[in-house]
Design an enzyme around this catalytic site. Structure first.
Site, PDB file in Angstrom:
ATOM      1  N   GLU A 191       1.656 -18.656  -7.453  1.00  0.00           N
ATOM      2  CA  GLU A 191       2.596 -17.808  -8.186  1.00  0.00           C
ATOM      3  C   GLU A 191       3.931 -17.711  -7.472  1.00  0.00           C
ATOM      4  OE1 GLU A 191       0.845 -14.112  -9.031  1.00  0.00           O
ATOM      5  OE2 GLU A 191      -0.787 -14.959 -10.183  1.00  0.00           O
ATOM      6  N   ASN A 213     -12.818  -1.889  -4.118  1.00  0.00           N
ATOM      7  CA  ASN A 213     -12.459  -2.730  -5.261  1.00  0.00           C
ATOM      8  C   ASN A 213     -13.617  -2.999  -6.208  1.00  0.00           C
ATOM      9  OD1 ASN A 213     -10.901  -4.151  -6.909  1.00  0.00           O
ATOM     10  ND2 ASN A 213     -10.323  -5.726  -5.463  1.00  0.00           N
ATOM     11  N   CYS A 241      -6.218  -6.969  -5.729  1.00  0.00           N
ATOM     12  CA  CYS A 241      -5.935  -6.459  -4.395  1.00  0.00           C
ATOM     13  C   CYS A 241      -5.261  -7.555  -3.564  1.00  0.00           C
ATOM     14  CB  CYS A 241      -7.225  -5.997  -3.714  1.00  0.00           C
ATOM     15  SG  CYS A 241      -8.419  -7.310  -3.513  1.00  0.00           S
ATOM     16  N   HIS A 242      -5.437  -8.776  -4.005  1.00  0.00           N
ATOM     17  CA  HIS A 242      -4.780  -9.865  -3.278  1.00  0.00           C
ATOM     18  C   HIS A 242      -3.287  -9.862  -3.555  1.00  0.00           C
ATOM     19  CE1 HIS A 242      -6.135 -11.339  -7.227  1.00  0.00           C
ATOM     20  NE2 HIS A 242      -4.944 -11.888  -7.269  1.00  0.00           N
ATOM     21  N   TYR A 256       0.844  -1.194   0.000  1.00  0.00           N
ATOM     22  CA  TYR A 256       0.000   0.000   0.000  1.00  0.00           C
ATOM     23  C   TYR A 256       0.882   1.246   0.000  1.00  0.00           C
ATOM     24  CZ  TYR A 256      -3.536  -3.368   1.210  1.00  0.00           C
ATOM     25  OH  TYR A 256      -4.365  -4.443   1.198  1.00  0.00           O
TER      26      TYR A 256
END
Length: 104
Positions: free
Chosen positions: A84, A49, A57-58, A26
């Site tokens: 990922e 969102n 946003c994750h 952020y």
DNA sequence: AGACTGACATACC
DNA sequence: CGGTATGCCAGTC
């Protein structure tokens, strides 16, 4: 409905720029939009969102290296992050300094 | 229409 | 670790 402000637009635009396999904080986003003190405002915008899957946003985590508040019911996305290779078990980022995406 | 308060996923002291 | 400071938004009066 697009009930978003210019500020949110910047936040979403910045968040969308985060490449796959990377995360941002952020603080970085806030800084990217020229308001380094607005990290909370960024969270506020991401919290709404309206672009849910469009704005990952994750993929945005806290500045402390924790995953952030999206765990509050959205922890399924955390699995994707782990896939990922961004997150570690326990909801921690894998070497934040190594995965952190910096806006430039 | 204008002003205030509360809420938010941080930062700083 | 705890309280204060900060920025933006939304709801309420």
């Amino acid at each position: 409905m697009k009930k978003i402000t210019e500020f949110e637009k910047l936040v979403y635009a910045a968040t969308k720029k985060i490449p796959r396999g990377r995360v941002s904080t952020y603080q970085e986003i806030a800084r990217a939009i020229g308001k380094p003190k607005s990290a909370r405002a960024v969270g506020n915008a991401l919290g709404k969102n309206p672009f849910a899957p469009k704005v990952p946003c994750h993929r945005v985590v806290k500045s402390t290296g924790e995953v952030g508040g999206f765990l509050n019911g959205t922890f399924e996305k955390m699995k994707l992050l782990k896939k990922e290779g961004v997150l570690n078990l326990g909801g921690r980022v894998v070497s934040l300094d190594h995965k952190l995406y910096v806006f430039r």
